[in-house]
Design a protein around this motif. Structure first.
Motif, PDB file in Angstrom:
ATOM      1  N   THR A 430      43.625  35.759  39.712  1.00 39.80           N
ATOM      2  CA  THR A 430      43.060  36.643  40.407  1.00 39.80           C
ATOM      3  C   THR A 430      43.870  37.756  41.435  1.00 39.80           C
ATOM      4  O   THR A 430      44.914  37.027  41.931  1.00 39.80           O
ATOM      5  CB  THR A 430      41.833  36.247  41.102  1.00 39.80           C
ATOM      6  OG1 THR A 430      41.053  37.290  41.736  1.00 39.80           O
ATOM      7  CG2 THR A 430      42.285  35.371  41.985  1.00 39.80           C
ATOM      8  N   GLU A 432      42.459  39.441  43.951  1.00 37.74           N
ATOM      9  CA  GLU A 432      41.832  39.669  44.915  1.00 37.74           C
ATOM     10  C   GLU A 432      42.168  38.411  46.017  1.00 37.74           C
ATOM     11  O   GLU A 432      42.636  37.460  45.742  1.00 37.74           O
ATOM     12  CB  GLU A 432      40.136  39.351  44.475  1.00 37.74           C
ATOM     13  CG  GLU A 432      39.791  40.653  43.770  1.00 37.74           C
ATOM     14  CD  GLU A 432      38.396  40.559  43.460  1.00 37.74           C
ATOM     15  OE1 GLU A 432      37.561  39.537  43.876  1.00 37.74           O
ATOM     16  OE2 GLU A 432      37.794  41.406  42.622  1.00 37.74           O
ATOM     17  N   ARG A 433      42.029  38.850  47.119  1.00 40.02           N
ATOM     18  CA  ARG A 433      42.167  37.748  48.437  1.00 40.02           C
ATOM     19  C   ARG A 433      41.157  36.905  48.412  1.00 40.02           C
ATOM     20  O   ARG A 433      41.670  35.786  48.741  1.00 40.02           O
ATOM     21  CB  ARG A 433      42.295  38.612  49.650  1.00 40.02           C
ATOM     22  CG  ARG A 433      42.879  37.713  50.749  1.00 40.02           C
ATOM     23  CD  ARG A 433      43.092  38.774  51.836  1.00 40.02           C
ATOM     24  NE  ARG A 433      43.937  39.887  51.592  1.00 40.02           N
ATOM     25  CZ  ARG A 433      44.127  40.921  52.363  1.00 40.02           C
ATOM     26  NH1 ARG A 433      43.304  41.037  53.582  1.00 40.02           N
ATOM     27  NH2 ARG A 433      44.979  41.882  51.899  1.00 40.02           N
ATOM     28  N   GLU A 434      39.948  37.324  48.192  1.00 43.29           N
ATOM     29  CA  GLU A 434      38.818  36.305  48.786  1.00 43.29           C
ATOM     30  C   GLU A 434      38.297  36.226  47.241  1.00 43.29           C
ATOM     31  O   GLU A 434      37.774  37.093  46.601  1.00 43.29           O
ATOM     32  CB  GLU A 434      37.769  36.725  49.504  1.00 43.29           C
ATOM     33  CG  GLU A 434      38.381  37.175  51.117  1.00 43.29           C
ATOM     34  CD  GLU A 434      38.873  35.738  51.564  1.00 43.29           C
ATOM     35  OE1 GLU A 434      38.202  34.403  51.206  1.00 43.29           O
ATOM     36  OE2 GLU A 434      39.831  35.515  52.907  1.00 43.29           O
ATOM     37  N   CYS A 467      35.620  38.605  39.653  1.00 44.72           N
ATOM     38  CA  CYS A 467      36.998  38.384  40.725  1.00 44.72           C
ATOM     39  C   CYS A 467      38.247  38.850  39.983  1.00 44.72           C
ATOM     40  O   CYS A 467      39.438  38.558  40.519  1.00 44.72           O
ATOM     41  CB  CYS A 467      37.054  36.629  40.807  1.00 44.72           C
ATOM     42  SG  CYS A 467      35.724  36.254  41.750  1.00 44.72           S
ATOM     43  N   GLY A 468      38.285  39.943  39.342  1.00 43.82           N
ATOM     44  CA  GLY A 468      39.368  40.909  38.883  1.00 43.82           C
ATOM     45  C   GLY A 468      39.974  39.965  37.808  1.00 43.82           C
ATOM     46  O   GLY A 468      40.955  40.438  37.301  1.00 43.82           O
ATOM     47  N   ARG A 489      44.417  39.416  33.986  1.00 35.59           N
ATOM     48  CA  ARG A 489      44.166  40.325  35.138  1.00 35.59           C
ATOM     49  C   ARG A 489      43.111  41.383  34.448  1.00 35.59           C
ATOM     50  O   ARG A 489      43.647  42.198  33.697  1.00 35.59           O
ATOM     51  CB  ARG A 489      45.123  40.988  35.847  1.00 35.59           C
ATOM     52  CG  ARG A 489      44.857  41.426  37.146  1.00 35.59           C
ATOM     53  CD  ARG A 489      44.892  43.130  36.817  1.00 35.59           C
ATOM     54  NE  ARG A 489      44.888  43.555  38.680  1.00 35.59           N
ATOM     55  CZ  ARG A 489      43.808  44.317  38.893  1.00 35.59           C
ATOM     56  NH1 ARG A 489      42.907  44.409  38.139  1.00 35.59           N
ATOM     57  NH2 ARG A 489      43.898  44.686  40.093  1.00 35.59           N
ATOM     58  N   GLY A 532      48.452  41.823  44.867  1.00 35.53           N
ATOM     59  CA  GLY A 532      47.726  40.530  45.179  1.00 35.53           C
ATOM     60  C   GLY A 532      48.410  39.459  44.505  1.00 35.53           C
ATOM     61  O   GLY A 532      47.990  38.404  44.477  1.00 35.53           O
TER      62      GLY A 532
END
Length: 754
Positions: A430, A432-434, A467-468, A489, A532
Motif C-alpha cells: 500500500t 497509504e500511510r494509514e 487501501c490503494g 499498487r 509512500g
C-alpha cells in the motif's frame, strides 16, 4: 506478645533509580537483537519543564551511576541530552525555555538544546498561530519534526518522553468519550516509531542502510572473529572433496561462458525471457519514542522532584478547562467524584484488558500468517503473489458450540483475525500511510476467506481495490486448490494528484564558459519519499529540472524507440521486463525519471548551446571586468568552447528574474543572457522526456554519464520478508499430511493392481 500495628503511607514515595531502570528495560526492548552495541551512545529527552519531564531528566542522569553498561534498546547509554521545544505561542515562552535549560545544565549537569518551532514555514511569516482552530494539532506536528530532525542530525535513535500514568488515564478517557474500540482504548503504547515524520529519511523507519555504510555504525551486525571461525568450520565440514573434484573437472572440460549464455541469457536467444532484476534494499531504523514512566503516577514524580530538590515550571494554560479536551478531563477528574467505572483504577484496568486482547489477537494473526504463502514479493515493482491459508472451524465436542449464537461468535472472531492478517499483507504494497480498520475489510474477508462468509453464497473472487492495493485472482476456483492473489499498487486515478518529486537543475552559473563534458554535479540530493513506498535520491549534472513521476503510456513508445535504435535487443528486453515484473496496468504505477526538456543531444555527446551565438564565436573579444563581475567574451565558452568562468558578487542570484538585465548590462554579456532566456523558454514549454525506469534498471543510452539514482523500498515487516524468502516451496503440516495420505492410497492401489 503484641503485634506491630500497620503503617499507612498516605504520601507517595519517590522513584528509585533501580525502579526506573527496570521500567526502562521493560520498555526499551532491542530493535535488532543480533546487533552488538558496545559503544556508548547518547539518548534524547523531550523536556518541557514540567514536573514529569524534570523527574525523567533527573532519573536519566542516574543511569550510568547505577549501571555503567546499561543498555537502552540496542546500545549502552553515554549521556542523556535534553531537548526543549519553544512553541512561541505565549508571552515569555523563550525566557521559560532558557530557564529550563539553565536548570538542566547547572542542577543536573546535563547538556540541553532549545528547539524553536518554525511557524512561518507552514502558515507564513505574518500569520498568528494562535488564531488557527487546529493550533494544537499543528504544534504537535512541528514539535515532533523538530525533535526527529535533531535526533537524526546527532545520531540519536532513542527519544524518551515523560508521559505518565495520569496521562494514560486522560488519553483512554478521551478515546472512550470519542467512541473508540478496544484497540484505541489500550491507550498510549510504551514504544512506537516517532509520529508526524513519515517523509523524513533517517527519522521515520529509515536510515539503517546509511548507518551500515558508515565507518562506525550505530548497529554493528558484522560477525566477530570467533563467529567467523565457527562459520568457516561449519562450512568446511559440509564440503565433500570428491564432489568438489568432480565439479572442477566438469567445469574445466566445458566452456563456462558458452554454457552461461545458453542457459541463462534468454534475451540473446530471442525467447523473450526477462533478465533477473537486482532487488531493492529495504529500509529500517529511524527514531523510536519510548515512554518509561507510564507505570508511575504523577504523585510519585512530584515526590521524586521534591526529595531530590529538582525545581519545575508549571504551565498555567493546563488549568484552563475550556482550552482543550484533555484539560476538561483533567478538571473533571480532580474536582468531581466520578462513578467507580470511570475512576482512574477502573479505566487503567480497562486499558490493560484491551491491551491484552490486542496482543492475543495479533499473536493469533501471526500464527495464521505463518500458514500463508508469499510466493513472490517484488519490491522493484511493488507486487506480491500470495496464497492465503484455509480457515475452518475446529471440532468441539460440546453441544453448546453448535448453537447459532456460538457459531456466530466464533465466525466474528475468525473474521477479525483474518482482517488483521490482511492488514499485515496490505502493509507490503500500500502507498497509504494509514491502513483501513479491521471492520472496514468485511467484504474483502468474505471474498478471500469463503468459509467465513456470513451470507451464502460467498462472493466470487474478483479484482478488488482497497487501501490503494489492487487484489487480482490469478487462478480460478478449483476444488482442493486455493486461489493465488496478485497484490499490486492500484492504478492512479485521474481526479487525484499524482505523486511527484522535483529535483533542481545544475545552476546556470556553474555551466557558464564550460563545455557540457566539463560540467560538475552538485552532489547527491537528499532521500525523499515517493508514493509512500520508495526512497529516491539523484545525482545529476543536467541543465534542466528532473522530476520523478509515474510511468505514463504516452511516453512508452518514444522511450522504447530511443533505447536501441536499429538494435531490437534493448526493446525486447524492456518488453520482457515489463511483462514479467509489471504486467498490465501495474507498469503505469512504476516510478519514472523525466527531464523537463529534451536532452537527447547531450546524451548523444552533442552541445547544449550549439544553435546560439554561431556568428559571435567567429570573433572572440577579450573578457572585461566591471563592478566585481568577470564576464567572458561574447564568443568565449560557446557550446563547444571552454571559456573562462563567470564570478558574481553575490548580490544577484543568476536564477532570479533580474539576472538577465544584470548580465546584459555588461558589454559582453548578451550571449549569456540569450542562453539564459533560451533555457527559460524551454522550461516554460513543459515538454517531458522519459529518461529511465529506475526500479527496473532501464535507461536511455548515455544517461549514466549525466544522471545516477538510488532507490530503496520502505520498511517491511521482518516476518513477511522471511515468508517471501521461503516462497511457495514451503509445505504446511496439513498439506504434508494430505500428501502422505495420497501416497499411501497410491501404494495400496498399486498393490491391488498387482
Amino acid at each position: 506478645m503484641t503485634t506491630i500495628p500497620p503503617v499507612l503511607h498516605r504520601s507517595a514515595r519517590a522513584i528509585t533509580p533501580h525502579e526506573f531502570l527496570e521500567a526502562l528495560q521493560a520498555t526499551c526492548a532491542p530493535r535488532f537483537p543480533k546487533a552488538r552495541g558496545r559503544t556508548h551512545r547518547p539518548i534524547a529527552l523531550a523536556v518541557s519543564g514540567g514536573v514529569d519531564s524534570m523527574a525523567l531528566a533527573y532519573l536519566c542522569t542516574k543511569i550510568r551511576q547505577t549501571d555503567h553498561w546499561f543498555k537502552v534498546a540496542d546500545h549502552p547509554v553515554s549521556n542523556p541530552f535534553g531537548l526543549i521545544v519553544d512553541h512561541g505561542l505565549r508571552e515569555g515562552s523563550a525566557d521559560e525555555a532558557s530557564n529550563v535549560a539553565e536548570v538542566i545544565n547547572k542542577k543536573l549537569g546535563m547538556k540541553s538544546h532549545i528547539l524553536k518551532v518554525r511557524w512561518g514555514e507552514v502558515i507564513g511569516e505574518d500569520a498568528n498561530p494562535n488564531d488557527l482552530p487546529n493550533v494544537e494539532t499543528l504544534a504537535r506536528y512541528l514539535r515532533y519534526r523538530r525533535l526527529g530532525t535533531f535526533c537524526m542530525t546527532w545520531k540519536m535513535a532513542t527519544l524518551l518522553t515523560a508521559h505518565h500514568e495520569d496521562d494514560q488515564y486522560e488519553t483512554v478517557m478521551m478515546r472512550l468519550l470519542s467512541g473508540h474500540g478496544y484497540r484505541g482504548l489500550q491507550g498510549m503504547r510504551p514504544a512506537t516509531d516517532i509520529p508526524e515524520c513519515y517523509d523524513l529519511h533517517g527519522v521515520y523507519q529509515s536510515g539503517f542502510i546509511d548507518d551500515q555504510r558508515r565507518e562506525n555504525p550505530l548497529y554493528n551486525i558484522t560477525p566477530n572473529n570467533r563467529e567467523k571461525k565457527l562459520l568457516k568450520r561449519d562450512l568446511r565440514h559440509e564440503i565433500d572433496p570428491a564432489v568438489i573434484a568432480r565439479e572442477v573437472e566438469a567445469g574445466l572440460r566445458a566452456n563456462v561462458a558458452t554454457a552461461y549464455l545458453n542457459d541463462f541469457d534468454g534475451i540473446a536467444q530471442g525467447n523473450k525471457r526477462a533478465p533477473r532484476l537486482v532487488p531493492l534494499e529495504f529500509e529500517d531504523g529511524g527514531v523510536m519514542v519510548y515512554r518509561p514512566l507510564l507505570r508511575f503516577g504523577k504523585d510519585r514524580l512530584v515526590a521524586t522532584c521534591l526529595e531530590n530538590g529538582i525545581p519545575w515550571f508549571e504551565d498555567h494554560t493546563n488549568a484552563d478547562q475550556t482550552l482543550t479536551m484533555r484539560n476538561s478531563v483533567r478538571y473533571m477528574h480532580r474536582n468531581h467524584t466520578l462513578p467507580v467505572a470511570l475512576q482512574k483504577p477502573s479505566i487503567l484496568r480497562l486499558a490493560e484488558r484491551c491491551r491484552a486482547r490486542v496482543v492475543s489477537a495479533e499473536a493469533e494473526a501471526d500464527r495464521l500468517l505463518s500458514r500463508a504463502r508469499i510466493h513472490e514479493f517484488g519490491p522493484n515493482a511493488g507486487t506480491a503473489v500470495i496464497t492465503l491459508p484455509r480457515l475452518t472451524f475446529p471440532t468441539v465436542p460440546r453441544k453448546s458450540s453448535s448453537s447459532p449464537a456460538s457459531r456466530q461468535k466464533r465466525t466474528s472472531h475468525y473474521r477479525h483475525i483474518a482482517a488483521l492478517l490482511l492488514r499485515r499483507l496490505l502493509s507490503m504494497v500500500t502507498p497509504e500511510r494509514e491502513l483501513s480498520q479491521a471492520a472496514q475489510l468485511n467484504h474483502l474477508v468474505s471474498m478471500l476467506f469463503p468459509s467465513l462468509t456470513e451470507t451464502h453464497p460467498a462472493p466470487d473472487p474478483k479484482p478488488y481495490v482497497i487501501c490503494g492495493v489492487h487484489f487480482t485472482p490469478l487462478t480460478t476456483t478449483t476444488i482442493g486448490h486455493p486461489i493465488r492473489w496478485l497484490l499490486t499498487r492500484a492504478p492512479h486515478v485521474s481526479n487525484a494528484p499524482k505523486p511527484t518529486l522535483e529535483f533542481p537543475d545544475l545552476v546556470f552559473g556553474k555551466r557558464l564558459g564550460k563545455h557540457p563534458s566539463a560540467w560538475k554535479t552538485q552532489g547527491w540530493s537528499e532521500l525523499a519519499m515517493y508514493d509512500g513506498r520508495y526512497w529516491v535520491r539523484l545525482l545529476h549534472r543536467l541543465p534542466c529540472k528532473i522530476c520523478v513521476a509515474p510511468f505514463e503510456a504516452a511516453h512508452h513508445k518514444p522511450f522504447r524507440d530511443a533505447l536501441g535504435g536499429a538494435d531490437d535487443r534493448a526493446k525486447k528486453a524492456l518488453a520482457a521486463v515489463l511483462r514479467r515484473y509489471a504486467p498490465g496496468k501495474t507498469r503505469y504505477t512504476l516510478p519514472a525519471i523525466y527531464a523537463t526538456v529534451d536532452v537527447g543531444g547531450l546524451l548523444a555527446g552533442g552541445d547544449w548551446w550549439s544553435d546560439l551565438g554561431a556568428a559571435a564565436l567567429q570573433q572572440p573579444s577579450p573578457p572585461s571586468t566591471q563592478g566585481g563581475v568577470t564576464v567572458a567574451a561574447a564568443g568565449g565558452g560557446g557550446g563547444g568552447g571552454s571559456g573562462d568562468d563567470k564570478t558574481y558578487d553575490g548580490k544577484n542570484n543568476i536564477e532570479e528574474p533580474e539576472a538577465v538585465p544584470h548580465i546584459r548590462s555588461h558589454p559582453s554579456g548578451n550571449l549569456h543572457a540569450d542562453r539564459l532566456e533560451w533555457e527559460r523558454d524551454l522550461q516554460d514549454q513543459g515538454t517531458l522526456q522519459l529518461l529511465a525506469l529506475p526500479t527496473l534498471g532501464v535507461a536511455l543510452p548515455g544517461l549514466e554519464d549525466w544522471l545516477r539514482w538510488e532507490v530503496r523500498y520502505r520498511k517491511v515487516d521482518y516476518e513477511l520478508l522471511k515468508l517471501s524468502k521461503l516462497g511457495g516451496d514451503r509445505i504446511g503440516r496439513r498439506e504434508l499430511r494430505e500428501r502422505v495420505r495420497c501416497l499411501y492410497r497410491w501404494r495400496s492401489l498399486g498393490r491391488r493392481a498387482v
